[in-house]
Design a protein around this motif. Structure first.
Motif, PDB file in Angstrom:
ATOM      1  N   PRO A   4      -7.484 -11.838  15.675  1.00 17.91           N
ATOM      2  CA  PRO A   4      -7.015 -10.976  14.583  1.00 17.91           C
ATOM      3  C   PRO A   4      -6.186 -11.714  13.548  1.00 17.91           C
ATOM      4  CG  PRO A   4      -5.813 -10.496  16.612  1.00 17.91           C
ATOM      5  CD  PRO A   4      -6.973 -11.368  16.980  1.00 17.91           C
ATOM      6  N   LEU A   5      -5.423 -12.733  13.980  1.00 17.39           N
ATOM      7  CA  LEU A   5      -4.629 -13.492  13.025  1.00 17.39           C
ATOM      8  C   LEU A   5      -5.514 -14.229  12.029  1.00 17.39           C
ATOM      9  CD1 LEU A   5      -1.849 -14.944  15.349  1.00 17.39           C
ATOM     10  CD2 LEU A   5      -1.553 -13.251  13.551  1.00 17.39           C
ATOM     11  N   LEU A   6      -6.672 -14.702  12.517  1.00 17.47           N
ATOM     12  CA  LEU A   6      -7.564 -15.477  11.663  1.00 17.47           C
ATOM     13  C   LEU A   6      -8.507 -14.597  10.856  1.00 17.47           C
ATOM     14  CD1 LEU A   6      -8.489 -18.334  14.171  1.00 17.47           C
ATOM     15  CD2 LEU A   6      -6.962 -18.498  12.204  1.00 17.47           C
ATOM     16  N   CYS A   7      -8.925 -13.464  11.422  1.00 17.63           N
ATOM     17  CA  CYS A   7      -9.991 -12.660  10.809  1.00 17.63           C
ATOM     18  C   CYS A   7      -9.496 -11.347  10.200  1.00 17.63           C
ATOM     19  CB  CYS A   7     -11.083 -12.370  11.840  1.00 17.63           C
ATOM     20  SG  CYS A   7     -11.823 -13.849  12.562  1.00 17.63           S
ATOM     21  N   LEU A   8      -8.780 -10.551  10.998  1.00 16.87           N
ATOM     22  CA  LEU A   8      -8.425  -9.207  10.542  1.00 16.87           C
ATOM     23  C   LEU A   8      -7.479  -9.215   9.344  1.00 16.87           C
ATOM     24  CD1 LEU A   8      -8.042  -7.008  13.759  1.00 16.87           C
ATOM     25  CD2 LEU A   8      -9.823  -6.933  12.020  1.00 16.87           C
ATOM     26  N   THR A   9      -6.539 -10.151   9.336  1.00 15.37           N
ATOM     27  CA  THR A   9      -5.622 -10.203   8.195  1.00 15.37           C
ATOM     28  C   THR A   9      -6.382 -10.496   6.894  1.00 15.37           C
ATOM     29  OG1 THR A   9      -5.170 -12.530   8.758  1.00 15.37           O
ATOM     30  CG2 THR A   9      -3.594 -10.871   9.523  1.00 15.37           C
ATOM     31  N   TYR A  10      -7.413 -11.314   6.991  1.00 18.42           N
ATOM     32  CA  TYR A  10      -8.236 -11.606   5.801  1.00 18.42           C
ATOM     33  C   TYR A  10      -8.973 -10.349   5.355  1.00 18.42           C
ATOM     34  CZ  TYR A  10     -11.768 -13.633   2.761  1.00 18.42           C
ATOM     35  OH  TYR A  10     -12.576 -13.917   1.681  1.00 18.42           O
ATOM     36  N   ILE A  11      -9.544  -9.612   6.307  1.00 21.71           N
ATOM     37  CA  ILE A  11     -10.261  -8.367   5.980  1.00 21.71           C
ATOM     38  C   ILE A  11      -9.316  -7.353   5.349  1.00 21.71           C
ATOM     39  CG2 ILE A  11     -11.470  -6.384   6.983  1.00 21.71           C
ATOM     40  CD1 ILE A  11     -12.618  -8.299   9.081  1.00 21.71           C
ATOM     41  N   GLN A  36       0.802  -1.216   0.000  1.00 25.49           N
ATOM     42  CA  GLN A  36       0.000   0.000   0.000  1.00 25.49           C
ATOM     43  C   GLN A  36       0.841   1.276   0.000  1.00 25.49           C
ATOM     44  OE1 GLN A  36      -3.384  -0.056  -0.252  1.00 25.49           O
ATOM     45  NE2 GLN A  36      -3.159  -2.265  -0.495  1.00 25.49           N
ATOM     46  N   MET A  37       1.984   1.248   0.672  1.00 23.52           N
ATOM     47  CA  MET A  37       2.801   2.458   0.773  1.00 23.52           C
ATOM     48  C   MET A  37       4.044   2.403  -0.107  1.00 23.52           C
ATOM     49  SD  MET A  37       2.421   3.539   4.782  1.00 23.52           S
ATOM     50  CE  MET A  37       3.098   5.160   4.429  1.00 23.52           C
ATOM     51  N   GLY A  38       4.239   1.296  -0.805  1.00 19.95           N
ATOM     52  CA  GLY A  38       5.296   1.212  -1.799  1.00 19.95           C
ATOM     53  C   GLY A  38       6.708   1.131  -1.258  1.00 19.95           C
ATOM     54  N   GLN A  39       6.888   0.705  -0.016  1.00 20.75           N
ATOM     55  CA  GLN A  39       8.228   0.586   0.547  1.00 20.75           C
ATOM     56  C   GLN A  39       8.864  -0.734   0.119  1.00 20.75           C
ATOM     57  OE1 GLN A  39       8.367   1.195   4.769  1.00 20.75           O
ATOM     58  NE2 GLN A  39       7.323   3.183   4.688  1.00 20.75           N
ATOM     59  N   SER A  40      10.194  -0.750   0.097  1.00 21.46           N
ATOM     60  CA  SER A  40      10.900  -2.003  -0.170  1.00 21.46           C
ATOM     61  C   SER A  40      10.797  -2.908   1.048  1.00 21.46           C
ATOM     62  CB  SER A  40      12.376  -1.722  -0.475  1.00 21.46           C
ATOM     63  OG  SER A  40      13.026  -1.210   0.680  1.00 21.46           O
ATOM     64  N   THR A  41      11.064  -4.192   0.845  1.00 26.83           N
ATOM     65  CA  THR A  41      10.993  -5.143   1.962  1.00 26.83           C
ATOM     66  C   THR A  41      11.999  -4.773   3.042  1.00 26.83           C
ATOM     67  OG1 THR A  41      10.300  -6.910   0.455  1.00 26.83           O
ATOM     68  CG2 THR A  41      11.177  -7.573   2.597  1.00 26.83           C
ATOM     69  N   ALA A  98      -6.406   4.336  10.810  1.00 17.57           N
ATOM     70  CA  ALA A  98      -7.462   3.997   9.849  1.00 17.57           C
ATOM     71  C   ALA A  98      -7.666   5.128   8.846  1.00 17.57           C
ATOM     72  CB  ALA A  98      -8.762   3.694  10.591  1.00 17.57           C
ATOM     73  N   ILE A  99      -7.631   6.373   9.319  1.00 16.81           N
ATOM     74  CA  ILE A  99      -7.818   7.534   8.440  1.00 16.81           C
ATOM     75  C   ILE A  99      -6.692   7.619   7.410  1.00 16.81           C
ATOM     76  CG2 ILE A  99      -7.828  10.061   8.384  1.00 16.81           C
ATOM     77  CD1 ILE A  99      -9.250   9.986  11.105  1.00 16.81           C
ATOM     78  N   SER A 100      -5.470   7.227   7.818  1.00 21.81           N
ATOM     79  CA  SER A 100      -4.325   7.321   6.898  1.00 21.81           C
ATOM     80  C   SER A 100      -4.508   6.452   5.665  1.00 21.81           C
ATOM     81  CB  SER A 100      -3.032   6.938   7.629  1.00 21.81           C
ATOM     82  OG  SER A 100      -2.986   5.539   7.889  1.00 21.81           O
ATOM     83  N   THR A 101      -5.325   5.419   5.754  1.00 25.06           N
ATOM     84  CA  THR A 101      -5.529   4.522   4.609  1.00 25.06           C
ATOM     85  C   THR A 101      -6.392   5.168   3.521  1.00 25.06           C
ATOM     86  OG1 THR A 101      -7.522   3.499   5.565  1.00 25.06           O
ATOM     87  CG2 THR A 101      -5.388   2.537   6.149  1.00 25.06           C
ATOM     88  N   ASP A 106      -6.481  -7.894   3.726  1.00 25.84           N
ATOM     89  CA  ASP A 106      -5.986  -8.310   2.413  1.00 25.84           C
ATOM     90  C   ASP A 106      -7.076  -8.364   1.347  1.00 25.84           C
ATOM     91  OD1 ASP A 106      -3.394  -8.564   3.308  1.00 25.84           O
ATOM     92  OD2 ASP A 106      -3.606 -10.681   3.818  1.00 25.84           O
ATOM     93  N   ASN A 107      -8.299  -8.648   1.736  1.00 23.63           N
ATOM     94  CA  ASN A 107      -9.345  -8.916   0.752  1.00 23.63           C
ATOM     95  C   ASN A 107     -10.511  -7.939   0.759  1.00 23.63           C
ATOM     96  OD1 ASN A 107      -8.459 -11.752  -0.295  1.00 23.63           O
ATOM     97  ND2 ASN A 107      -8.355 -11.934   1.933  1.00 23.63           N
ATOM     98  N   ALA A 108     -10.653  -7.146   1.833  1.00 22.86           N
ATOM     99  CA  ALA A 108     -11.792  -6.227   1.896  1.00 22.86           C
ATOM    100  C   ALA A 108     -11.334  -4.778   1.932  1.00 22.86           C
ATOM    101  CB  ALA A 108     -12.666  -6.554   3.114  1.00 22.86           C
ATOM    102  N   SER A 109     -10.877  -4.315   3.092  1.00 26.93           N
ATOM    103  CA  SER A 109     -10.543  -2.897   3.243  1.00 26.93           C
ATOM    104  C   SER A 109      -9.531  -2.711   4.360  1.00 26.93           C
ATOM    105  CB  SER A 109     -11.822  -2.113   3.549  1.00 26.93           C
ATOM    106  OG  SER A 109     -11.526  -0.827   4.029  1.00 26.93           O
ATOM    107  N   TRP A 110      -8.471  -1.938   4.064  1.00 28.64           N
ATOM    108  CA  TRP A 110      -7.509  -1.604   5.106  1.00 28.64           C
ATOM    109  C   TRP A 110      -8.116  -0.641   6.119  1.00 28.64           C
ATOM    110  CZ3 TRP A 110      -3.048  -3.912   6.238  1.00 28.64           C
ATOM    111  CH2 TRP A 110      -2.457  -4.713   5.264  1.00 28.64           C
ATOM    112  N   PHE A 111      -9.004   0.238   5.649  1.00 30.93           N
ATOM    113  CA  PHE A 111      -9.686   1.146   6.572  1.00 30.93           C
ATOM    114  C   PHE A 111     -10.492   0.350   7.601  1.00 30.93           C
ATOM    115  CE2 PHE A 111     -13.509   3.524   7.774  1.00 30.93           C
ATOM    116  CZ  PHE A 111     -12.930   4.661   8.338  1.00 30.93           C
ATOM    117  N   LEU A 112     -11.201  -0.656   7.138  1.00 30.64           N
ATOM    118  CA  LEU A 112     -11.977  -1.505   8.040  1.00 30.64           C
ATOM    119  C   LEU A 112     -11.049  -2.359   8.900  1.00 30.64           C
ATOM    120  CD1 LEU A 112     -14.907  -2.221   8.737  1.00 30.64           C
ATOM    121  CD2 LEU A 112     -14.782  -4.060   7.041  1.00 30.64           C
ATOM    122  N   GLY A 113      -9.957  -2.837   8.299  1.00 30.37           N
ATOM    123  CA  GLY A 113      -9.016  -3.682   9.033  1.00 30.37           C
ATOM    124  C   GLY A 113      -8.337  -2.955  10.164  1.00 30.37           C
TER     125      GLY A 113
END
Length: 543
Positions: free
Chosen positions: A195-202, A69-74, A124-127, A204-211
């Protein structure tokens, strides 16, 4: 002086129903039948679990956010996260100092929670900004470190405040306090799993703002629940008129000034350890000091100093504690993680979910089955002495890394002989042993560092425990980078090559096993040489 900044109001409860050294939120003596124990800790645990949910909800997937999302290198993302984590592990010492010396634990928890919620909202706002927007970067790092600051005040105080709800001088409350540390870690593990089971899915697949927004909502609701429990809380009174660090610091300063003075037989303190600190009771004329420093101050200084060797020898455990989230995961990536032909377990979720699930099961069995049997034999509230529990946890930690070395050697041979990956279930023994090491060592260290300091230094005690894990992680990172630089200097791949099949994690695991064995040996020697009994050996009152 009242530790949690409340104004005393008159009240005359029954004398035998008053909790010594505690008041309610209005400054009145705490009534035992209406305050503390599990009725209070249920609210406190709720707040603690919400904080862990929020912390892991944002930190477990931040590498993906920074790189995608922020384009940083690993490399940049890893450096930023390591810096944030390092600061996060040091700030609890600052927060604990402020709480124990000035604000009190309850106000610190409330203020830190509000700062935590603010940081999560900004995150959340930063997203909502575009990746190239500089305002996004400002919002992100401001909120990122705001969370770290809030965590610094929250973490050392919330658990100490929970343990404060039990009176160690009463048998059933002393037993309950020992169980509290078990259940605290058990429920914390559950708070990490969600959060490991649910939030990471949200995310990656739904919204970072919601996550990032969901953790803020959870923290806000938990803050309300925590405040609802206010009438039931026991707030600790500080009997000393001086700030804790001032009176402890004066002991070391006065002892240093009198270091040339001979030991005086007439000075009697409870402990024979660190006798040089007894000289703090002398004035400049080698006469007994009668004003600021007393024997209690000297004993408290000795207790604080006696934590240092335990802290140092715990680093062998904490370095191994850092491996499941790093090298164990790298091992798992190369293995067959399929449960069914269509379902494959993610490597990171495997180690976190598996270890936390085993910790939960292990702590329930430990508290409900092992402790009652041990109590009937030893007559101790904690079942077995705390230091024995820690020692066994260190031993299991060492065995887990030895298993990891053997499995890695087998994996490397397997890769050379076959074209198919080895089953991930070969990692099960090291995961299970690592989890049970935490059941004994991690919970034991929490209880030890809380119990072995003065009543006005409890938050500081737990911040020392937190720093063990943080410093262990930083030492592990330093060792990996240093060893890789040395072992790849001649043009070779090194122990930590990008191609895991050409690396030698097994060599590193054997090195950690040696460090762990040395630390365990030193821990046992220090424990046996100690002449000061742990608090769990002190007799308790019957009720």
């Amino acid at each position: 002086m009242i530790s949690d900044a409340v104004t005393p109001e008159p009240m005359t409860p029954l004398l035998n129903d008053v909790v010594p050294g505690s008041v309610d939120f209005k400054g009145r003596p705490s009534v035992r039948s209406k305050s503390g124990i599990w009725r209070s800790t249920s609210f406190i645990i709720c707040a603690g679990v919400a904080e862990r949910f929020a912390y892991y909800g944002i930190s477990s997937n931040l590498v993906s956010y920074l790189t995608i999302q922020m384009g940083q290198s690993t490399a940049s993302a890893a450096a930023n996260l390591n810096a944030w984590f390092g600061i996060s592990t040091l700030l609890p010492i600052v927060g604990a100092f402020i709480a124990d010396s000035f604000s009190g634990r309850f106000p610190m928890i409330v203020v830190s929670s509000l700062v935590y919620i603010t940081g999560l909202c900004f995150l959340a706002i930063s997203t909502l900004f575009t990746s190239s927007d500089k305002l996004r970067i400002i919002y992100f790092y401001f909120s990122f470190y705001l969370v770290a600051i809030a965590q610094g005040g929250f973490l050392p105080c919330i658990e100490a405040f929970g343990a404060d709800q039990f009176d160690p001088e009463i048998e059933h409350e002393s037993k309950a306090r020992s169980s509290f540390f078990n259940w605290w870690t058990c429920i914390y593990a559950a708070g990490i799993l969600v959060p490991l089971l649910c939030l990471t899915y949200i995310q990656d697949n739904a919204s970072w703002f919601l996550g990032f927004g969901i953790p803020a909502i959870v923290m806000f609701v938990a803050q309300i629940v925590f405040l609802i429990g206010t009438p039931t809380y026991r707030l600790r009174l500080i009997s000393h008129q001086r700030k804790p660090f001032m009176r402890i610091g004066q002991v070391f300063v006065r002892a240093a000034r009198n270091w040339r003075a001979p030991n005086v037989v007439s000075i009697e303190t409870q402990s024979s350890k660190f006798r040089f600190l007894d000289k703090a009771l002398l004035n400049s004329n080698d006469l007994l000091e009668e004003n600021t420093i007393n024997a209690t101050d000297v004993e408290d200084a000795k207790k604080l100093l006696s934590l240092a060797p335990i802290w140092v020898t715990s680093l062998g455990y904490s370095i191994i504690f850092a491996q499941p989230s790093t090298l164990f995961t790298k091992q798992a990536v190369t293995l067959d993680r399929h449960i069914t032909p269509a379902i494959e377990i993610p490597a990171a979720s495997l180690q976190q979910c598996f270890i936390n699930a085993v910790i939960m099961i292990g702590l329930i069995l430990y508290d409900r089955a092992f402790v009652p049997i041990a109590r009937s034999i030893t007559k101790k509230p904690s079942g077995i002495p705390i230091l024995h529990r820690i020692r066994f946890g260190f031993f299991l930690s060492m065995i887990s890394i030895i298993f990891a070395a053997f499995v890695e050697q087998k994996r490397l041979r397997f890769v050379g002989e076959y074209d198919i990956p080895m089953s991930v279930w070969w990692l099960a023994p090291q995961y299970v042993l690592s989890a049970f090491a935490d059941v004994f060592a991690m919970v034991g260290l929490q209880e030890f560092f809380y119990s072995e300091v003065a009543s006005d230094l409890k938050s500081i005690g737990l911040s020392f425990f937190i720093s063990i894990l943080g410093v262990g992680s930083l030492l592990s990172s330093f060792m990996v980078s240093s060893i890789q630089q040395v072992t790849s200097a001649g043009g070779g791949d090194g122990w930590f090559a990008d191609d895991v099949n050409r690396a030698h994690f097994d060599f590193f695991y054997w090195l950690l096993a040696g460090i762990s064995a040395a630390c365990l040996t030193a821990f046992v020697i220090i424990n046996r040489a100690s002449t000061v009994p742990s608090t769990d050996d002190v007799p308790i009152n019957q009720v």
